[in-house]
Design a protein around this motif. Structure first.
Motif, PDB file in Angstrom:
ATOM      1  N   SER A 118       0.825  -1.201   0.000  1.00 47.06           N
ATOM      2  CA  SER A 118       0.000   0.000   0.000  1.00 47.06           C
ATOM      3  C   SER A 118       0.860   1.252   0.000  1.00 47.06           C
ATOM      4  O   SER A 118       2.084   1.193   0.155  1.00 47.06           O
ATOM      5  N   SER A 119       0.197   2.389  -0.170  1.00 47.63           N
ATOM      6  CA  SER A 119       0.888   3.670  -0.094  1.00 47.63           C
ATOM      7  C   SER A 119       1.323   3.935   1.342  1.00 47.63           C
ATOM      8  O   SER A 119       0.721   3.437   2.295  1.00 47.63           O
ATOM      9  N   LEU A 129     -10.513  -0.863  -1.123  1.00 47.05           N
ATOM     10  CA  LEU A 129     -10.298  -2.111  -1.857  1.00 47.05           C
ATOM     11  C   LEU A 129      -9.376  -3.064  -1.108  1.00 47.05           C
ATOM     12  O   LEU A 129      -9.723  -4.218  -0.852  1.00 47.05           O
ATOM     13  N   LEU A 130      -8.199  -2.575  -0.743  1.00 43.29           N
ATOM     14  CA  LEU A 130      -7.182  -3.460  -0.174  1.00 43.29           C
ATOM     15  C   LEU A 130      -7.535  -3.945   1.227  1.00 43.29           C
ATOM     16  O   LEU A 130      -7.536  -5.157   1.494  1.00 43.29           O
ATOM     17  N   VAL A 172     -21.449 -15.337   6.050  1.00 34.10           N
ATOM     18  CA  VAL A 172     -20.808 -14.680   7.183  1.00 34.10           C
ATOM     19  C   VAL A 172     -19.530 -13.969   6.761  1.00 34.10           C
ATOM     20  O   VAL A 172     -19.246 -12.847   7.202  1.00 34.10           O
ATOM     21  N   LEU A 173     -18.731 -14.591   5.897  1.00 29.71           N
ATOM     22  CA  LEU A 173     -17.503 -13.938   5.443  1.00 29.71           C
ATOM     23  C   LEU A 173     -17.819 -12.684   4.624  1.00 29.71           C
ATOM     24  O   LEU A 173     -17.075 -11.703   4.682  1.00 29.71           O
ATOM     25  N   GLY A 174     -18.911 -12.718   3.887  1.00 25.59           N
ATOM     26  CA  GLY A 174     -19.322 -11.526   3.160  1.00 25.59           C
ATOM     27  C   GLY A 174     -19.667 -10.387   4.097  1.00 25.59           C
ATOM     28  O   GLY A 174     -19.353  -9.217   3.838  1.00 25.59           O
ATOM     29  N   VAL A 175     -20.315 -10.709   5.209  1.00 24.66           N
ATOM     30  CA  VAL A 175     -20.641  -9.684   6.207  1.00 24.66           C
ATOM     31  C   VAL A 175     -19.376  -9.188   6.896  1.00 24.66           C
ATOM     32  O   VAL A 175     -19.261  -8.005   7.234  1.00 24.66           O
ATOM     33  N   THR A 176     -18.407 -10.070   7.092  1.00 26.87           N
ATOM     34  CA  THR A 176     -17.097  -9.620   7.579  1.00 26.87           C
ATOM     35  C   THR A 176     -16.539  -8.536   6.663  1.00 26.87           C
ATOM     36  O   THR A 176     -16.033  -7.505   7.129  1.00 26.87           O
ATOM     37  N   TRP A 177     -16.619  -8.755   5.366  1.00 29.39           N
ATOM     38  CA  TRP A 177     -16.144  -7.770   4.397  1.00 29.39           C
ATOM     39  C   TRP A 177     -16.927  -6.455   4.519  1.00 29.39           C
ATOM     40  O   TRP A 177     -16.337  -5.368   4.462  1.00 29.39           O
ATOM     41  N   LEU A 178     -18.243  -6.534   4.751  1.00 28.27           N
ATOM     42  CA  LEU A 178     -19.046  -5.316   4.892  1.00 28.27           C
ATOM     43  C   LEU A 178     -18.668  -4.540   6.141  1.00 28.27           C
ATOM     44  O   LEU A 178     -18.671  -3.303   6.135  1.00 28.27           O
ATOM     45  N   VAL A 179     -18.348  -5.242   7.231  1.00 24.15           N
ATOM     46  CA  VAL A 179     -17.907  -4.548   8.450  1.00 24.15           C
ATOM     47  C   VAL A 179     -16.603  -3.809   8.185  1.00 24.15           C
ATOM     48  O   VAL A 179     -16.442  -2.633   8.548  1.00 24.15           O
TER      49      VAL A 179
END
Length: 344
Positions: A118-119, A129-130, A172-179
């Motif tokens: 990352s920067s 994104l990252l 559940v992993l998708g919701v992890t991403w949303l958090v």
């Protein structure tokens, strides 16, 4: 210039302390506290603590975050080792600390990797994104690597919050991403002094609440009557050989009360002896009764392969047929205690 953010850089001990405290508050998002917004705050503080750090600094701050999160969140490991594993307090503390330290390496390695790609000062693309994607990969890896340890997956903490509506759609992993994405969006709103990231947060969370109103299942013409039986036998006596016959009698009597069910389910390791030890005098008569009433019984028990003397944590189907499933993905301290020779 448009991609740059005005975020603080917590140098020295301040950033390390914040990372540790951020990890320590994460378990409060889970049961029995259910303060699910703390999951967002926890990740937000962690992300800022990685701002303008070297990979080495990010590694140690990630480790401190992990020490806080797992140190508070998996304290039950000490109980499993000391109270139920009968290990001494010093040994239980040592093993628990070793386990927590190992898990904290995951978040440490994540921090170092993020800083390498990352920067120096996080950009909008880094945050949006990252970081959310990296955290998603971390939780997947944590639940898979070696034997896996899926406890404290952040998506689980949202089960009583608005984001729970997304679980049937993205898991559940998708919701992890949303958090993680929520934390990142709030940082962009903070760093750019813009309102649009906060609006996206509102859309995500209100969308989850709206999706909760959807009924994802529909009744069919075919119905199945199932009964769940829980013996509630205290853990401290469950595996006592003197308790075995009382346990078997309890589950048999409770099952006989529900022969009108198509399926009767007993818990994991409801039976506390190997299958071959009980096959003739217990399971065969019980299976015959189940066939007479056209009922299947699904029960948990240990199973030993007599040829190899390997034993398994298994599920058994009993009744109109007989089948076994041997659990393959064993969780440390949940299904077995590592370093068994040290524990004695």
């Amino acid at each position: 210039m448009m991609n740059r953010l005005s975020l603080p850089a917590w140098t020295g001990k301040k950033g390390a302390v914040i990372a540790l405290l951020a990890g320590a508050i994460m378990p409060l998002a889970f049961a029995p506290f259910y303060w699910y917004p703390l999951a967002v705050l926890s990740l937000l503080l962690l992300f800022v603590s990685w701002q303008q750090t070297t990979p080495k600094q990010a590694f140690w701050r990630g480790c401190l975050f992990g020490l806080g999160m797992f140190g508070v969140g998996v304290s039950w490991v000490f109980v499993a080792i000391h109270e139920f594993g009968d290990a001494s307090v010093p040994l239980a503390v040592f093993l628990t600390g070793l386990f927590v330290g190992f898990l904290s390496l995951y978040t440490g390695a994540l921090g170092a990797l993020i800083r390498r790609v990352s920067s120096q000062q996080f950009s909008i693309s880094d945050l949006l994104l990252l970081l959310p994607f990296a955290w998603l990969v971390l939780e997947w890896f944590k639940g898979w690597f070696l034997t896996g340890f899926p406890w404290l997956d952040i998506g689980v903490s949202q089960i009583d919050g608005p984001l729970a509506g997304w679980i049937p759609v993205i898991g559940v992993l998708g919701v992890t991403w949303l958090v993680a994405l929520t934390a990142a969006l709030l940082l962009v709103a903070w760093g750019k002094r813009h309102w649009w990231p906060a609006l996206l947060v509102l859309v995500i969370w209100l969308g989850g609440w709206g999706i909760q109103q959807v009924d994802w299942t529909q009744a069919t013409d075919n119905s199945l009557k199932a009964t769940l039986i829980q013996g509630n036998i205290p853990q401290e006596i469950k595996w006592d050989p003197e308790q075995l016959m009382r346990t078997l009698a309890l589950y048999e009597v409770r099952t006989q009360e529900h022969w009108d069910s198509d399926l009767v389910v007993w818990p994991e390791n409801a039976v506390t002896a190997f299958y071959h030890q009980l096959k003739d005098f217990y399971f065969q008569p019980l299976a015959e009764q189940a066939r007479q009433h056209n009922t299947d019984i699904l029960l948990g028990l240990p199973f030993m392969d007599l040829a190899t003397e390997n034993y398994y944590n298994s599920m058994m189907l009993l009744g109109n047929g007989e089948a076994f499933y041997h659990k393959q993905h064993l969780v440390p301290f949940g299904d077995y205690v590592p370093f068994e020779t040290l524990r004695g």
